[in-house]
Each structure stands twice: as structure tokens, then as C-alpha cells.
Design an enzyme around this catalytic site. Structure first.
Site, mmCIF file in Angstrom:
data_model
loop_
_atom_site.group_PDB
_atom_site.id
_atom_site.type_symbol
_atom_site.label_atom_id
_atom_site.label_comp_id
_atom_site.label_asym_id
_atom_site.label_seq_id
_atom_site.Cartn_x
_atom_site.Cartn_y
_atom_site.Cartn_z
ATOM 1 N N ASP A 19 -36.301 -39.426 -7.442
ATOM 2 C CA ASP A 19 -35.818 -38.586 -8.523
ATOM 3 C C ASP A 19 -35.663 -37.110 -8.155
ATOM 4 O OD1 ASP A 19 -36.218 -41.069 -9.606
ATOM 5 O OD2 ASP A 19 -36.947 -40.355 -11.514
ATOM 6 N N GLU A 67 -48.941 -44.147 -13.866
ATOM 7 C CA GLU A 67 -47.722 -44.053 -13.073
ATOM 8 C C GLU A 67 -47.939 -43.221 -11.816
ATOM 9 O OE1 GLU A 67 -43.019 -42.849 -13.815
ATOM 10 O OE2 GLU A 67 -44.557 -42.222 -15.236
#
Length: 821
Positions: free
Chosen positions: A560, A791
Site C-alpha cells: 500500500d 492486523e
């Protein structure tokens, strides 16, 4: 794990005829004699010819766009990797029924398109209706404690003082997947008066199948008699609640709902819409209390039903135990009795004991000295991944880079694990390769099945969309701007990482079905993600509005916002993609040799991409002392507030945070030491005696760069964009946090280098031991404190961050505990 961005438009070939007519020589030749009738005719003919040429060119361009769109939505012509009928109840009874609805707290369905679904909702009166797992809905802890991926599971949910334990067991028999039974135990933590609790058990259809209510005393839904194409006849029975321990019938009030369903994604809305505070709970000798009960409303106003819902509401005071059984009509001849009460308790105990023994036989954590809490944690991590496997059916929404209008893809099914039940309850391509490393160790047949399902998503060009949003339930959980999948966008081919582990024991017929699809996928990657010079690669699909971001994101890489070249261009060379392609070529070479196919092209490509001298020339940055991306880059960038000029007569617009470039970009290596810099080590492309290994090992162990007491941080502390926001509303993601998947690759690589003959083996072994301890200890510590895998983890204190539960690649901690690489 976000969506894609806009793609460039345009159509080059359409302009060529016009350019040809602008040629001065052509214009001179076309000029007719002045005043000549013949000349006027020639002019008319020339104009007609030009119009014809333009028309043909336009038609050719339109045909090309149509052809590309057709290929975009056409499945790959190779025979399917999942043989037709192989997932049905006769061919695969073990995996036919399952908890394949990961987005709900508890529910089951079959591996069938348009399947009949079952599920649980609950409501503490005075609180909120619970159904789909949402990160911010106030449920403090939930997750599977045991789940074998096949026949049984145990989950615990803690919600504002309420403790729900959900258990299920499957029982084989008949031709339609057999029977199953649920047990839901409800109790309150602490002392004090128990609140009223409603439990809603439902069954719903989605376009096929019929349901018929079986009422008791006209008010209690005792059972549902159903018929569906893939289930035949079945009966779902709701047994009366009992006290804790199964003793005595528990007083309860009952409501039921029969309604049309406009789509499974509207189930929560439908039930919420039907609730009325008109029901009364009146146990003998106790005060009467009003509560919200369902009442038939005919469905949601203005929406056309396409299926049925039958719902059984039980309202009571905890503690209580409720059981639900599904019995298949075709299993009647082999059934030894209903799986309920003591029989269900005995079955649950047998499965729990078998699960614990299988877990120890597989991972040997007890033999390695892990404590009981550590073993329970590891069991829960694996179980949450297994309990997060889903079956999806529908069409992706796709767009070609040459066509602005999106088109629905081919109708597809997907059997897959998901990264997170609350945040990402759908399939992600690069996540799944990591998932399969753990699933393949627990159940190789299950992992092979999932891998084959992913490869059947391949289109005619060899492309697999990176994010799979199939069906209304999946789409309802995705922001609209992230739904569209772009045909130029790739994702790391981690499925090949998993295949490398599965390959030695996989059946040859299975591998032969996979090979043409793997070959087409790899060729698509090699063709579409090629870099500016031989043996270089470039991720397509970087953010198209560079001035909005401090550093335009590269979602296709999976990393990302990890810093890349500040000004995206076609001259970029991306190090991580080059390493992924080297891994892919290596795995395909081994697979081809295994199958007796031509392996030379893959072997040659793997050799070239693993050539350490060539890697040095293309990606070693002497001024940085590490491997790096190359591109059009400026290090002097910052976000600054800008106030746009107001329009006449309008109030001044709000200030905007825009990128300010203080030094012009130039072609150079990108100064960002982090996970990308480590990829030649992570995927073990560097020789064991490489002179570059000491620099990478030093960066890994440096606390000023990547080392933390909790694992390796994603971006060095001394890198310019460390923990920097990308926009006003875009906090750092891969700019400092500790991510388990990349740390697992680091452990795997260090473990390999520590066993390879070379001058750096002792240093690699030392780093391996320290890193493994730090990573495992922190993930376990955060689980004990919060009840979740996370996460990613904050590099300053190890605190879990982002989505939770995140039993996707964070569950790889189990393999790290087992030292199974």
C-alpha cells in the site's frame, strides 16, 4: 487492502488517419486543379475516402475495445482446476456444510451457489441487535477457540457482560451432506439481575428452495421443513431451552417471523425493521416486562423479495442452553438418533479431544515446551483462520484500462480463507498465499482445494482480480470506491509460495489441472508488469493523483503506502516484484520438471532473476548501502496546507493538504530502507556467501533502523517517511508497524541461511533466535491482553493496531512457534 484508483483513458489508433491527412505532401497530392469539375469530383471522392478511412479506424478501435472487454469477462479456456461436481455432497461430504459465512458471528451454509443459509442474531434488551461481525460494535472479544475445518467448532463471544458459547458438530449420512447440530450457551459475567436476552435463530433462502414453518401452539416455531436443490428435503428443529448443564426446561417467550427477503445482505435490516416493543415476558410469580419481539411485516417496504426468511426468537433470562438440529431427509435410514442433549455433549467431547491430539501431532508445541496458555492461543489462532473460511458466489465488477465503463465479470465461486471476519470478510489474492502456508500444514487437501478455486478465477488473459467481492453480502461490506477491480492491477503471486510447500505431496492429476492456469497467470504477470529494461518489473496501478499524496500508494504491491518513487513513471524498477517473479519462475520450473513439461524457460528466467550480479546492477544503491527501488524520485517532499482561490461570490473554500515538492525529482534509487529492501533476503535469492548479506543483517538488527523488541518494523526509523501520514485522513500503514507476514518470511529466510554453509550462518542463527522470540512473545502477549490477533503491531510498544480479529497472515505465528517453515 483497499481498492484501486482511476486508470488512464485514451485510444491511440483512432488518431492515425487524421495524422496521415495532415502530411503536407499528401495534401499537395490531393489538391485539385482550380475551377475544374473533375477537381470538384476528386475533392468529393477524397473526402469520402477520408471519411471511410476514419470510419474504418473508429470501427477497428471499437472492435479492439470490445475484444478486450470480452476477454476481460471470459473465463480462461483451460480445463477447470476444480473438477465439476467435486465440491458437492457426494464427492466432498466432509466440506459440504461449514461455517462458510465469515462475516456473521455464527452461521452455516453449504458450498453451493444460492445456498440456504442459517445463522444466529442476539439482542440484550436495552442494547443493539448483533448479527454481522463489526469491528466497532462494542463486542469486546470473540473468536473460535477450536475449529477443525471439517466437523466441529467451539467459539466464545463476550458482549457487555454476556458470554455466548457457540458449538457445532456435523454428522455424516445420506446423499446431501448429512446432519449437524448447534448448541448455544448463554450466561452473564459477574453478579446482579440478568437482563432479558433474545436469541434469533433463522434459516433463509436466496432465490431457490422453499421453507415451511412448523408451529407449536400457534406461536412457537418448533421446526422448519425445507427443500432445496442441493439439500433435498431437510428439517431444522429448534429445541426448547434448558438451564445451564441441560437441566430442566427454561421459561422463555417465543416470537417468529416469516418474511420475504430482498437479498441476504438485508437480513439484519429486515429483522430490525420487524421489531416491536409490544411483547411481554411474564414468568410465573415474576414481574412482567416488555421487550422487542419480531412481528411479520411482509418484508422491507419497497423491496422485491427473492427468497424466504423463517426466524425463531427465544427470549429468556440467562443462563440457558439452546440447541438446533438440522436433519437431512436422505440420512433418515442411517441416523442412530437425534444429535442433541447427552449425545451432542458426547460428540463435542470426542471432537475436542481429537482436535487437541491432532494439533499436537501436527505442530508439536507441547513437546517443544510451550505452556498450556501458549498452546491454547495457538489453537485459537489456527481455529479462527479455519472458522474464517468462506464460500462466495457472484460477479466481480471489472474495468479495462482502455474502457471507462465497468462491466460485470463472469459468474464465479470462490472457496477461501479471509483476512478478517469484521474488516475484510472476502478473498484477497496475496493474503491467501500466506493463509495457505498454515492451512496446508493442518490440512493439505483443504489447502489444495482452496488454491484450485483461486486459479479458476483466471480470465482469458491470465488475470486474477486482487480482491474478490462476490455476491451481495460481500459487496455490502465494501466501500463503493473499492469495489471496482482494474485489469492492469496485479498482486504478489504468493499462491506460488504456498504451492512450493504443497507440491511434493500433491497428486499428479491435481498438479496437471493447475499447470496451464499457473503458466497463464505467470505469463500475464511477466507481460503486463514488465519494467523498462530486461529483467526489471514495475507494479502497475499506482495512485493517479500524485499531488494528493505525500507518496502515491502502490496498492497492487500489497504494501500500500510503502514509499516508492515520489513521481510515478514508466521508468520505475520495483525490487519486491522482481523477487516475486524470481520465486514464481523457480516454482514453475520445479513443477514443470515434476510433470515432465518443458522447464527450460522457467529455469532460465529463475537463473537470470536470481543472478546476484545482475541484481546488484539493477537494485543495489551504494549511496544507501542497501537494495532499493529505482525511479523518478525527490526526497524533498512534504504535505502543506493550501487555500484554493475562492470563486466570485462564493465563501472561501476549506484549506487542502497538498504535496509540496521542494526539489525536482530525478532518476535515482529511492531512499526508503524497509521491507522492500529485504526482499532479496526474504525470498532467499542472495547466495549464502553474498557480500550484501552483512549489510541487510545489520539493518535488520539495528534499533535505529528495523529492529524492535516486537519484530521487524516495516520502515526504518531513520527513513524520511517513517510514520508519516500520506494525506490528512490517511495515517501511516506500512511505514513503521510490525507485520507478521513479512516477519514470517524473515524468520523463514534466516532459518535457511543459518543452515547453509557460508560465512554468515552464525549471525543469521543469532538473529533468527532473537527475532522469533520477540515476534511470538509479543503476538501472544497482545492476545492475552485483548483476546485478538491484530492486523499489525505498533513498533514502539508492540500494541495491536488496525483490524481485529485478524487471523489471516497474523496466524502464521503458529508456524513460527512450531519452527515449521
Amino acid at each position: 487492502m483497499a481498492g484501486e484508483r482511476r486508470r488512464r483513458g485514451g485510444d491511440g489508433p483512432r488518431e492515425r488517419p487524421r495524422e496521415r491527412l495532415r502530411d503536407p505532401k499528401l495534401r499537395q497530392q490531393q489538391k485539385p486543379p482550380r475551377g475544374s469539375g473533375r477537381g470538384r469530383t476528386a475533392v468529393a471522392l477524397t473526402a469520402a475516402a477520408a471519411a471511410l478511412v476514419l470510419g474504418l479506424a473508429a470501427a477497428a478501435a471499437e472492435w479492439k475495445r470490445w475484444s478486450e472487454t470480452s476477454r476481460l469477462v471470459t473465463p480462461h479456456p483451460a480445463p477447470p482446476a476444480v473438477p465439476p461436481g467435486s465440491t458437492g455432497p457426494l464427492a466432498s461430504p466432509t466440506y459440504f456444510w461449514g461455517t462458510y459465512r465469515p462475516h456473521v458471528y455464527f452461521g452455516m451454509k453449504t458450498r453451493s451457489p444460492r445456498a440456504v443459509v442459517t445463522g444466529l442474531m442476539w439482542l440484550q434488551h436495552g442494547g443493539n441487535l448483533r448479527h454481522t461481525s463489526e469491528q466497532n460494535d462494542g463486542v469486546s472479544r470473540y473468536g473460535w477457540l477450536m475449529h477443525d475445518g471439517e466437523n466441529f467448532g467451539v467459539q466464545e463471544i463476550r458482549d457487555e457482560g454476556l458470554v455466548l458459547r457457540t458449538e457445532f458438530v456435523k454428522q455424516p449420512g445420506g446423499d446431501h451432506g448429512g446432519d449437524w447440530s448447534w448448541r448455544v450457551t448463554a450466561k452473564m459475567e459477574g453478579k446482579g439481575p440478568a437482563p432479558l436476552l433474545s436469541l434469533f435463530f433463522y434459516v433463509a433462502t436466496d432465490g431457490q428452495g422453499t421453507l415451511r414453518p412448523v408451529l407449536e401452539n400457534g406461536t412457537r416455531l418448533a421446526a422448519v421443513a425445507g427443500t432445496a436443490e442441493e439439500l433435498g428435503d431437510f428439517t431444522l428443529t429448534f429445541l426448547p431451552p434448558t438451564g445451564e448443564g441441560g437441566e430442566g426446561t427454561k421459561y422463555a417467550s417465543y416470537n417468529f417471523l416469516a418474511a420475504g427477503v430482498p437479498g441476504l445482505h438485508r437480513l439484519t435490516d429486515l429483522v430490525r425493521h420487524s421489531l416491536r416493543e409490544s411483547s411481554v415476558f411474564s414468568p410465573p410469580g415474576r414481574p412482567r416486562r416488555r421487550f422487542f419481539g419480531v412481528s411479520s411485516t411482509g418484508g422491507l417496504p419497497g423491496e422485491v423479495p427473492r427468497g424466504q426468511l423463517l426466524l425463531h426468537q427465544v427470549t429468556l433470562e440467562p443462563p440457558a442452553v439452546l440447541e438446533v438440529t438440522l436433519e437431512s431427509g436422505s440420512a433418515a435410514g442411517t441416523r442412530r438418533g437425534r444429535l442433541a442433549g447427552p449425545a451432542l455433549s458426547a460428540a463435542l467431547a470426542r471432537h475436542a479431544a481429537a482436535f487437541e491430539q491432532r494439533f499436537e501431532d501436527t505442530f508439536r508445541l507441547g513437546a517443544r515446551g510451550a505452556s498450556l496458555p501458549q498452546r491454547r492461543f495457538a489453537q485459537a489462532a489456527l481455529s479462527e483462520m479455519l472458522g474464517g473460511i468462506g464460500f462466495f458466489h457472484g460477479r466481480s465488477l471489472l474495468r479495462s484500462e482502455r474502457r471507462e465503463e465497468p462491466v460485470p465479470g463472469a459468474e464465479s465461486v470462490l472457496f477461501t480463507a479471509v483476512p478478517s471476519r469484521c474488516c475484510f470478510p472476502r478473498g484477497f489474492l496475496w493474503d491467501e498465499g500466506f493463509h495457505l502456508l498454515l492451512l496446508g500444514r493442518w490440512d493439505p487437501a483443504l489447502a489444495r482445494d482452496i488454491l484450485a478455486h483461486w486459479l479458476d478465477l483466471l480470465n482469458a488473459d491470465g488475470w486474477i482480480p486482487r480482491e474478490q467481492i462476490l455476491g451481495d453480502e460481500a459487496r455490502a461490506r465494501v466501500p463503493p470506491e473499492f469495489v471496482l477491480q482494474h485489469s492492469e492491477t496485479a498482486n504478489p503471486p504468493t499462491l506460488l509460495l504456498a504451492l512450493e510447500r504443497l507440491l511434493p505431496d500433491a497428486p499428479l492429476p491435481y498438479l496437471r489441472r493447475l499447470f496451464p492456469r499457473l503458466r497463464a497467470w505467470f505469463e500475464w504477470l511477466n507481460r503486463t508488469q514488465a519494467g523498462p529494461e530486461p529483467f526489471t518489473f514495475r507494479w502497475r496501478g499506482r495512485d493517479a493523483d500524485p499531488e494528493r499524496f505525500l507518496n502515491p500508494k502502490t496498492l497492487s504491491s500489497g504494501l500500500d503506502d510503502y514509499p516508492r518513487a515520489s513521481h510515478p513513471s514508466a521508468q520505475e524498477r520495483h525490487l519486491d516484484l522482481r523477487c516475486w517473479m524470481a520465486l514464481g519462475a523457480r516454482v514453475l520450473a520445479v513443477l514443470a520438471e515434476h510433470l515432465g513439461e518443458s522447464a527450460a524457460p522457467y529455469r532460465d528466467m529463475a537463473a537470470a532473476l536470481s543472478d546476484n550480479d545482475l541484481l546488484d546492477r539493477l537494485h543495489w544503491a551504494p549511496e544507501l548501502g542497501t537494495f532499493a527501488d529505482f525511479g523518478n524520485h525527490s526526497a524533498a517532499v512534504a504535505l502543506r496546507w493550501h487555500r484554493p482561490s475562492p470563486a466570485p461570490g462564493r465563501p472561501p473554500p476549506a484549506p487542502q493538504l497538498r504535496r509540496d515538492v521542494r526539489e525536482a525529482p530525478r532518476p535515482r534509487f529511492v531512499g526508503a530502507l524497509g521491507y522492500v529492501s529485504l526482499f532479496p533476503l526474504l525470498l532467499q535469492l542472495l547466495r549464502a556467501d553474498s557480500p550484501r548479506l552483512p549489510a541487510l543483517l545489520g539493518s535488520m538488527r539495528s534499533e535505529k533502523q528495523l529492529w524492535t523488541p516486537f519484530g521487524l518494523r516495516s520502515l526504518a526509523r531513520d527513513s524520511p517517511l517513517y510514520l508519516r501520514r500520506n494525506t490528512e485522513h490517511d495515517p501511516p500503514y506500512w511505514r513503521g508497524s510490525v507485520w507478521v507476514n513479512i516477519n514470517f518470511l524473515a524468520l523463514r529466510a534466516l532459518h535457511g541461511y543459518a543452515r547453509a554453509a557460508g560465512p554468515h550462518r552464525e549471525r543469521a542463527a543469532e538473529l533468527y533466535r532473537e527475532l522469533r522470540h520477540n515476534l511470538v512473545a509479543n503476538v501472544f502477549r497482545q492476545y492475552e491482553a485483548t483476546g485478538f490477533l491484530w492486523e499489525h503491531y505498533r513498533d514502539s510498544d508492540g500494541t495491536g493496531q488496525g483490524c481485529h480479529p485478524f487471523a489471516g497472515w497474523s496466524a502464521l505465528v503458529v508456524l513460527a512457534m512450531a519452527e515449521d517453515y
